[in-house]
Design an enzyme around this catalytic site. Structure first.
Site, PDB file in Angstrom:
ATOM      1  CD  GLU A  89      -2.811   1.509   0.500  1.00 56.71           C
ATOM      2  OE1 GLU A  89      -2.485   1.526  -0.699  1.00 56.71           O
ATOM      3  OE2 GLU A  89      -3.954   1.819   0.903  1.00 56.71           O
ATOM      4  CG  ASP A  90      -0.881   4.877  -1.467  1.00 56.91           C
ATOM      5  OD1 ASP A  90      -1.569   4.282  -0.606  1.00 56.91           O
ATOM      6  OD2 ASP A  90      -1.368   5.726  -2.235  1.00 56.91           O
ATOM      7  CG  ASP A 141      -4.944   9.298   6.160  1.00 50.36           C
ATOM      8  OD1 ASP A 141      -4.166   9.988   6.811  1.00 50.36           O
ATOM      9  OD2 ASP A 141      -6.033   9.745   5.744  1.00 50.36           O
ATOM     10  CG  PHE A 168      -2.771  15.820   0.809  1.00 51.12           C
ATOM     11  CD1 PHE A 168      -3.812  14.986   1.196  1.00 51.12           C
ATOM     12  CD2 PHE A 168      -2.387  15.836  -0.521  1.00 51.12           C
ATOM     13  CE1 PHE A 168      -4.469  14.182   0.264  1.00 51.12           C
ATOM     14  CE2 PHE A 168      -3.038  15.034  -1.459  1.00 51.12           C
ATOM     15  CZ  PHE A 168      -4.083  14.217  -1.056  1.00 51.12           C
ATOM     16  NE  ARG A 187      -2.633   8.327  -9.628  1.00 50.38           N
ATOM     17  CZ  ARG A 187      -3.240   7.905  -8.511  1.00 50.38           C
ATOM     18  NH1 ARG A 187      -2.539   7.396  -7.537  1.00 50.38           N
ATOM     19  NH2 ARG A 187      -4.553   7.994  -8.381  1.00 50.38           N
TER      20      ARG A 187
HETATM   21  P1  IMP Z   1      -7.006   5.151   4.876  1.00 49.36           P
HETATM   22  O1  IMP Z   1      -8.135   4.193   4.641  1.00 49.36           O
HETATM   23  O2  IMP Z   1      -7.484   6.434   5.491  1.00 49.36           O
HETATM   24  O3  IMP Z   1      -5.847   4.565   5.628  1.00 49.36           O
HETATM   25  O4  IMP Z   1      -6.618   5.587   3.431  1.00 49.36           O
HETATM   26  C1  IMP Z   1      -5.464   5.390   2.806  1.00 49.36           C
HETATM   27  C2  IMP Z   1      -5.592   5.993   1.419  1.00 49.36           C
HETATM   28  O5  IMP Z   1      -5.927   7.381   1.485  1.00 49.36           O
HETATM   29  C3  IMP Z   1      -4.285   5.914   0.701  1.00 49.36           C
HETATM   30  O6  IMP Z   1      -4.159   4.719  -0.011  1.00 49.36           O
HETATM   31  C4  IMP Z   1      -4.370   7.109  -0.205  1.00 49.36           C
HETATM   32  O7  IMP Z   1      -5.037   6.766  -1.389  1.00 49.36           O
HETATM   33  C5  IMP Z   1      -5.212   8.111   0.528  1.00 49.36           C
HETATM   34  N1  IMP Z   1      -4.351   9.106   1.187  1.00 49.36           N
HETATM   35  C6  IMP Z   1      -4.134   9.234   2.514  1.00 49.36           C
HETATM   36  N2  IMP Z   1      -3.278  10.237   2.778  1.00 49.36           N
HETATM   37  C7  IMP Z   1      -2.929  10.758   1.568  1.00 49.36           C
HETATM   38  C8  IMP Z   1      -2.033  11.818   1.167  1.00 49.36           C
HETATM   39  O8  IMP Z   1      -1.368  12.484   1.976  1.00 49.36           O
HETATM   40  N3  IMP Z   1      -1.932  12.020  -0.178  1.00 49.36           N
HETATM   41  C9  IMP Z   1      -2.636  11.314  -1.096  1.00 49.36           C
HETATM   42  N4  IMP Z   1      -3.464  10.313  -0.757  1.00 49.36           N
HETATM   43  C10 IMP Z   1      -3.614  10.041   0.555  1.00 49.36           C
END
Ligand code: IMP
Length: 178
Positions: A100-101, A104, A153, A166
């Site tokens: 995963e990237d 959050d 962000f 990207r």
């Molecule tokens: P989570 O379900 O809140 O953990 O979401 C994770 C996803 O939110 C990541 O895979 C990203 O697609 C998006 N995301 C969270 N923080 C960022 C950020 O700082 N930049 C861009 N996308 C983000």
């Protein structure tokens, strides 16, 4: 998204490459006994990371992808995660690594992991390039983390802001000048 913004470098391409090399060594040791590891990238944000990580793994690797969409904002209370594209292959009885990237709130990965667990893999681990622990809303921790970052962000290295940036080679912080 029309407001102009600037991107300040947070993690250089060189630092990312060095960290991936370290993580790949650890993972290659942990999975050393594998017949083949299914490395699953969560689209679209992980596409650059998975490409670099997979090439550093000293293991027999199969690559698969999954795409999920999280409902943010208007559905905050349910935080439903929908599967837009499922895996092509089977994972039952197999060694799996989910890539995963960013973690959050933790909703996306915790949902994906419970779904994949129900398919009975032999071993299931997760790696996230970035972790924002201060944003967590559900109790979730990836097994491997590239970098812990503050609540900013970020874009680049596969990660977007409204589908842009990207293709940056580094991780940058989005800033809106006054
Ligand atoms: P989570 O379900 O809140 O953990 O979401 C994770 C996803 O939110 C990541 O895979 C990203 O697609 C998006 N995301 C969270 N923080 C960022 C950020 O700082 N930049 C861009 N996308 C983000």
């Amino acid at each position: 998204m029309s407001r102009p913004y600037v991107i300040d470098e947070m993690i250089s391409a060189k630092a990312i490459a060095a960290r991936i090399e370290e993580l790949a060594k650890e993972i290659s040791q942990e999975y050393a006994d594998t017949e083949q590891v299914v490395v699953i990238g969560l689209l679209r944000g992980s596409f650059v990371f998975i490409a670099d990580l997979a090439r550093e793994l000293d293991l027999p690797v199969e690559v698969d992808f999954m795409e999920v969409s999280s409902y943010g904002n208007e559905m905050v209370s349910s935080r439903e995660v929908r599967i837009l594209k499922d895996l092509r292959g089977q994972i039952e009885g197999r060694d799996v690594l989910v890539v995963e990237d960013i973690v959050d709130t933790g909703y996306t990965l915790s949902h994906v992991i419970s779904l994949l667990k129900s398919r009975k893999p032999k071993r299931l681990k997760t790696i996230a390039l970035l972790d924002k622990p201060s944003r967590r809303e559900v109790d979730f921790k990836a097994d491997y983390i590239g970098f812990e970052i503050p609540d900013e962000f970020v874009v680049g290295y596969g990660i977007d802001y409204a589908q842009r940036n990207r293709n940056l080679g580094y991780i940058g912080k989005v800033r809106f000048p006054e």
